[in-house]
Design a protein around this motif. Structure first.
Motif, mmCIF file in Angstrom:
data_model
loop_
_atom_site.group_PDB
_atom_site.id
_atom_site.type_symbol
_atom_site.label_atom_id
_atom_site.label_comp_id
_atom_site.label_asym_id
_atom_site.label_seq_id
_atom_site.Cartn_x
_atom_site.Cartn_y
_atom_site.Cartn_z
ATOM 1 N N VAL A 188 33.293 81.380 91.671
ATOM 2 C CA VAL A 188 34.047 82.642 91.707
ATOM 3 C C VAL A 188 33.122 83.812 92.031
ATOM 4 C CG1 VAL A 188 35.376 84.262 90.298
ATOM 5 C CG2 VAL A 188 35.841 81.813 90.135
ATOM 6 N N HIS A 189 31.954 83.846 91.406
ATOM 7 C CA HIS A 189 31.005 84.924 91.689
ATOM 8 C C HIS A 189 30.513 84.865 93.129
ATOM 9 C CE1 HIS A 189 30.410 86.919 87.818
ATOM 10 N NE2 HIS A 189 30.574 85.737 87.245
ATOM 11 N N SER A 190 30.277 83.673 93.626
ATOM 12 C CA SER A 190 29.815 83.543 95.009
ATOM 13 C C SER A 190 30.863 84.062 95.986
ATOM 14 C CB SER A 190 29.501 82.073 95.302
ATOM 15 O OG SER A 190 29.134 81.899 96.651
ATOM 16 N N ARG A 191 32.125 83.700 95.771
ATOM 17 C CA ARG A 191 33.183 84.181 96.662
ATOM 18 C C ARG A 191 33.430 85.667 96.514
ATOM 19 N NH1 ARG A 191 38.125 82.054 95.688
ATOM 20 N NH2 ARG A 191 37.617 81.252 93.637
ATOM 21 N N ALA A 192 33.209 86.196 95.304
ATOM 22 C CA ALA A 192 33.371 87.636 95.097
ATOM 23 C C ALA A 192 32.373 88.427 95.933
ATOM 24 C CB ALA A 192 33.213 87.965 93.616
ATOM 25 N N THR A 193 31.129 87.989 95.956
ATOM 26 C CA THR A 193 30.114 88.694 96.735
ATOM 27 C C THR A 193 30.310 88.509 98.242
ATOM 28 O OG1 THR A 193 28.635 86.780 96.451
ATOM 29 C CG2 THR A 193 28.400 88.617 94.912
ATOM 30 N N LEU B 79 29.568 95.877 96.908
ATOM 31 C CA LEU B 79 29.650 96.292 95.512
ATOM 32 C C LEU B 79 28.474 95.703 94.742
ATOM 33 C CD1 LEU B 79 31.641 98.033 93.909
ATOM 34 C CD2 LEU B 79 32.716 95.943 93.110
ATOM 35 N N GLY B 80 27.541 96.566 94.330
ATOM 36 C CA GLY B 80 26.340 96.099 93.656
ATOM 37 C C GLY B 80 26.609 95.452 92.315
ATOM 38 N N TYR C 5 26.579 88.275 89.396
ATOM 39 C CA TYR C 5 26.267 86.966 89.964
ATOM 40 C C TYR C 5 24.906 86.481 89.463
ATOM 41 C CZ TYR C 5 26.215 83.324 93.629
ATOM 42 O OH TYR C 5 26.189 82.122 94.313
ATOM 43 N N LEU C 6 23.922 87.374 89.432
ATOM 44 C CA LEU C 6 22.597 87.003 88.936
ATOM 45 C C LEU C 6 22.661 86.582 87.465
ATOM 46 C CD1 LEU C 6 20.391 89.797 90.559
ATOM 47 C CD2 LEU C 6 20.541 87.405 91.240
ATOM 48 N N PHE D 109 22.305 104.614 95.647
ATOM 49 C CA PHE D 109 21.015 103.991 95.391
ATOM 50 C C PHE D 109 20.916 103.490 93.953
ATOM 51 C CE2 PHE D 109 20.008 106.605 99.108
ATOM 52 C CZ PHE D 109 19.309 105.693 99.877
ATOM 53 N N GLU D 110 21.754 104.023 93.055
ATOM 54 C CA GLU D 110 21.751 103.515 91.690
ATOM 55 C C GLU D 110 22.168 102.050 91.635
ATOM 56 O OE1 GLU D 110 22.778 106.426 92.581
ATOM 57 O OE2 GLU D 110 21.535 107.782 91.393
ATOM 58 N N GLU D 111 22.994 101.617 92.590
ATOM 59 C CA GLU D 111 23.383 100.201 92.624
ATOM 60 C C GLU D 111 22.189 99.312 92.969
ATOM 61 O OE1 GLU D 111 27.685 99.462 94.085
ATOM 62 O OE2 GLU D 111 27.068 101.290 95.113
ATOM 63 N N TYR D 112 21.344 99.775 93.886
ATOM 64 C CA TYR D 112 20.115 99.023 94.169
ATOM 65 C C TYR D 112 19.218 99.001 92.931
ATOM 66 C CZ TYR D 112 21.258 99.184 99.164
ATOM 67 O OH TYR D 112 21.857 99.023 100.377
#
Length: 822
Positions: free
Chosen positions: A346-351, A357-358, A364-365, A393-396
């Motif tokens: 599910v996480h893989s397909r979400a990304t 979306l960070g 996922y991690l 940049f906060e997402e990075y």
């Protein structure tokens, strides 16, 4: 998803003939010329698209156009490569997978081709939930797999496993799951026909298998359950359970089946309305998504995880790029299952569906870490995330921190690892984050947080205090004007017991100019530090350095306040002139800005008169903790900003929606897109902090008329960037009444302070005293009642003085007598 046009993010390819059907739209005499021109044009377009995809592989529309043109040319090898390249980056719709499988099947000549197509179907059903795709997959295996066609034990086992996979994925689909169940029963009944009539044991076993499939289907809320029950009765009649269909009583023969059927029928009736709403064709995408969310809320209240997951899969098939939907889905899976291949998928397909979306990548991690995935797999996902484009940049920054968190936990809780070698990965990650984010997050709290985390791990985990100091020194070169950076550096040295090093940092920063009251704060912080850790000589040295700086800051504050008062006076006079022009009543009363200016002049004169007392070091030692508002270069900008605010546009809020619980990252574009289905949006005003400029989570949105405003208010409690918005109509009359009350009070206070006489002070004191006396504290919890303060060393046995005599003012003769006595 019934067809590709339902996918809002993925444009539908135009209708085109299959590979083996040529187009015949031109007359015979012009075939050669038109075909050659068309082929030349297609070749040029293919070359242009290849160049575009080489430079920008994430261009989804270019992939679609390229596949369409290559498919038109009939080059199957090139077409496979194009589809594989797109599938590696994006999930393909069920229609695209069906088209791919049909193209391959039309050219299948050997068994190797069958294996390739089977793998295609297997990849396709993992992208989105599609009952038609599962049905095609099953039929293809039944018709083309030799072992299944021959009903060999291996083939039968393979087919049954495929059916069970299909039922797990789509068997609970209320409206379409029935197709899988019926296909499963038909397959088992076909197997029954192949059994030898003399083999009663095998026949009985197969009958029981078919009966169990009927029982499982009747216990699930699916469409047209009555016809399924009728088919079951007819089948039981064939097996001799009853004489005919009418006399077959399931309640008597199988009471548990009858109970399960009644329960499933009630569950279906409870879901009929939801199913009708999400299948309506007259609803917009936003309205349909809202109906899905309502349906999901209902399923959450029931609490069946399998049914909730199937409904999430149905929703994301129809709305694959809804970030709010994916965030909600992944959050539920992390909460319910926590770890496992299903959650990882599910996480893989979400990304893959929402790579911008960070937060999805960070989750996922964490999912990989919970599932104890290998370091290489986690590293691969992290590298993929850094190649995505995020809105802030906060997402990075959050991604880098999530990666460091995982590495730190791996070192801290895994035994037998070499810290020196493993910590190098953490150091490299921090360095990459600094190189990339420092130019963009200069002078922000996020950058300070990153470096503070880095320095702490250098000192605590790596046991390298020199490297930790190097981290802080690097930050000071980038954001040396931030007080938080210096304070955090000092706090680390104090925590480690390095008092001398902390003192040297104070000596470096006390004379710097920080925004707001930061300059005064660091001076007073140094004095507090010397009181707690230093000697008397250290404290005296700090006083000698700090006091001239504090005097300079106090004078600067007075100058800034004077300029501010002058500017406000100018603005008020300008407003007065405008009121006179419009015929407004003007009072002869002195303006509040003038009164503030006079009071400021009195304060300034008093300060200059008592300057000798300020310079007294002995008195200043006792008042070191006293804080004063300090101005600097940043205050100039704030003053200009406040002055410009008075000239800004006035808003009546007569047709305005007030929004609260807004995500701090939301901007005007997000809000305008949120109300795109409502339309009629005018001005958007996000309320921001006066000093930092950051969003406060509140906003006003103007609409052109009340109809559009009512439609906007109807979207109350809907999701935007993962948060439920609170939307209400703005009521300007309420705010105006409250502001008038506050302004009247402020004017009365200003009038009393402008007089500056002793009588006025007594009046204010008596007024405040009456206010205090009006408050009556009753009950058991009266510990907060104001009491007279007792000085240190006060003794109850000491004789009390006559308060009346102390309060009575002395005459001039009495004062002379006191001086003569001395």
């Amino acid at each position: 998803m019934a067809d590709e046009a339902q996918d809002p993010a993925m444009p539908s390819p135009p209708n085109e003939p299959p590979l083996d059907v040529p187009a015949d739209s031109s007359p015979p005499d012009s075939d050669s010329d038109s075909d050659s021109d068309s082929e030349a044009q297609d070749k040029l377009q293919i070359e242009a698209l290849e160049s575009e995809l080489y430079s920008n592989p994430s261009n989804y529309d270019a992939h679609l156009q390229y596949i369409r043109l290559v498919r038109k040319t009939g080059d199957l090898n090139k077409l496979r490569q194009a589809r594989d390249a797109m599938s590696a980056l994006f999930p393909l719709t069920p229609v695209m997978w069906q088209e791919w499988a049909r193209d391959e099947a039309s050219l299948m000549v050997e068994t190797d081709g069958y294996a390739v197509i089977e793998k295609l179907y297997d990849r396709g059903v993992s992208d989105y939930l599609s009952v038609p795709l599962w049905y095609d997959y099953i039929k293809f295996v039944q018709e083309n797999d030799p072992s299944v066609c021959e009903c060999s034990p291996v083939g039968v086992s393979k087919a049954r496993n495929l059916f069970e996979r299909a039922l797990t994925a789509a068997g609970l689909h209320v409206t379409e799951g029935k197709k899988i169940w019926e296909a499963y029963r038909e397959f088992e009944q076909a197997i029954y026909q192949t059994i030898d009539a003399s083999d009663d044991a095998t026949k009985d076993k197969q009958v029981q298998r078919i009966r169990n499939i009927f029982h499982r289907q009747l216990s699930i809320p699916l469409v047209d359950m009555e016809s399924t029950l009728g088919a079951y009765k007819a089948w039981e009649a064939e097996q001799g359970t009853s004489q005919d269909v009418e006399s077959c009583d399931v309640g008597k023969s199988f009471p548990h089946v009858a109970t399960a059927y009644e329960k499933a029928l009630d569950m279906y009736n409870a879901r009929v309305n939801f199913e009708q709403q999400i299948s309506r064709q007259d609803l917009s995408d936003t309205e349909r998504l809202q109906q899905y969310m309502i349906y999901l809320k209902f399923e959450h209240s029931v609490g069946d995880p399998a049914r909730i997951q199937v409904l999430y899969e149905r929703a994301i098939t129809d709305f694959p790029i809804s970030s709010d939907l994916w965030l909600d889905y992944t959050r539920y899976m992390d909460k319910t299952l926590k770890a496992g291949d299903v959650v990882k998928d599910v996480h893989s397909r979400a990304t893959k569906n929402c790579p911008w979306l960070g937060e999805l990548w960070a989750r996922y991690l964490l999912c990989l870490e919970r599932g104890h995935s290998s370091e290489s797999e986690i590293c691969s996902v992290f590298e993929k995330s850094l190649h995505c484009t995020f809105s802030t940049f906060e997402e990075y920054l959050d991604l880098f921190l999530a990666r460091v968190d995982g590495l730190r936990r791996r070192i801290s809780f895994a035994g037998g690892l070499e810290v020196s070698s493993d910590y190098q990965h953490i150091r490299e990650t921090f360095q990459r984050a600094s190189d990339y984010l420092a130019p963009h997050l200069k002078n922000t709290d996020g950058l300070v947080r990153l470096y503070a985390y880095w320095a702490r791990l250098e000192s605590k985990l790596a046991k390298d205090i020199v490297s930790a100091r190097g981290v802080w020194e690097s930050l000071l070169k980038i954001s040396g004007s931030m007080l938080e950076a210096w304070q955090s550096y000092i706090a680390m040295e104090i925590e480690l017991g390095h008092i001398r090093e902390a003192r040297s940092i104070y000596k470096r920063c006390y004379s710097k100019r920080f925004p707001g009251p930061g300059s005064e704060e660091v001076c007073n912080s140094w004095l507090r530090f010397e009181r707690e850790y230093g000697t008397l000589e250290d404290f005296d040295h700090a006083l000698q350095k700090v006091m001239p700086r504090l005097e300079e800051l106090q004078l600067f504050t007075l100058q800034q306040e004077s300029r501010t008062a002058d500017q406000k006076d100018i603005n008020i006079r300008k407003n007065d002139r405008e009121k006179r022009k419009s015929g407004a009543d003007i009072t002869d009363e002195e303006s509040p800005a003038k009164r503030r200016k006079d009071a400021l002049q009195i304060t300034k004169k008093s300060y200059m008169k008592d300057k000798g007392q300020v310079q007294n070091a002995a008195e200043l030692r006792k008042s070191g903790d006293k804080k004063t508002k300090i101005g600097d270069g940043m205050d100039q900008e704030e003053i200009k900003g406040s002055a410009s605010d008075t000239k800004s546009k006035a808003y009546t809020d007569q047709c305005t929606a007030f929004i609260s619980n807004l995500d701090l990252k939301a901007n005007n574009h997000h809000i305008r897109e949120f109300f795109s289905d409502v339309s009629g949006v005018g001005e958007i005003r996000i309320l921001r902090d006066k000093f930092t400029g950051k969003s406060r989570g509140l906003a006003y949105v103007d609409f052109i008329d009340d109809a559009h405003l009512a439609a906007a208010v109807a979207k109350n409690k809907l999701m935007l960037l993962g948060k439920k918005l609170s939307i209400a109509r703005s009521d300007p009359r309420k705010g105006r009444k409250e502001s008038m009350g506050h302004s009247d009070h402020a004017e009365s206070v200003s009038r009393s302070t402008s007089r500056g006489s002793t009588a006025s002070q007594k009046s204010n004191y008596s007024t405040s005293k009456e206010r205090v006396e009006q408050v009556q504290l009753t009950g058991k919890n009266t510990f907060a009642r104001p009491r007279s303060l007792k000085p240190l060393g006060w003794d109850a046995n000491k004789p009390r003085t006559n308060e009346a005599e102390d309060e009575k003012p002395k005459s001039n003769d009495e004062f002379r007598q006191l001086f003569l006595k001395k």
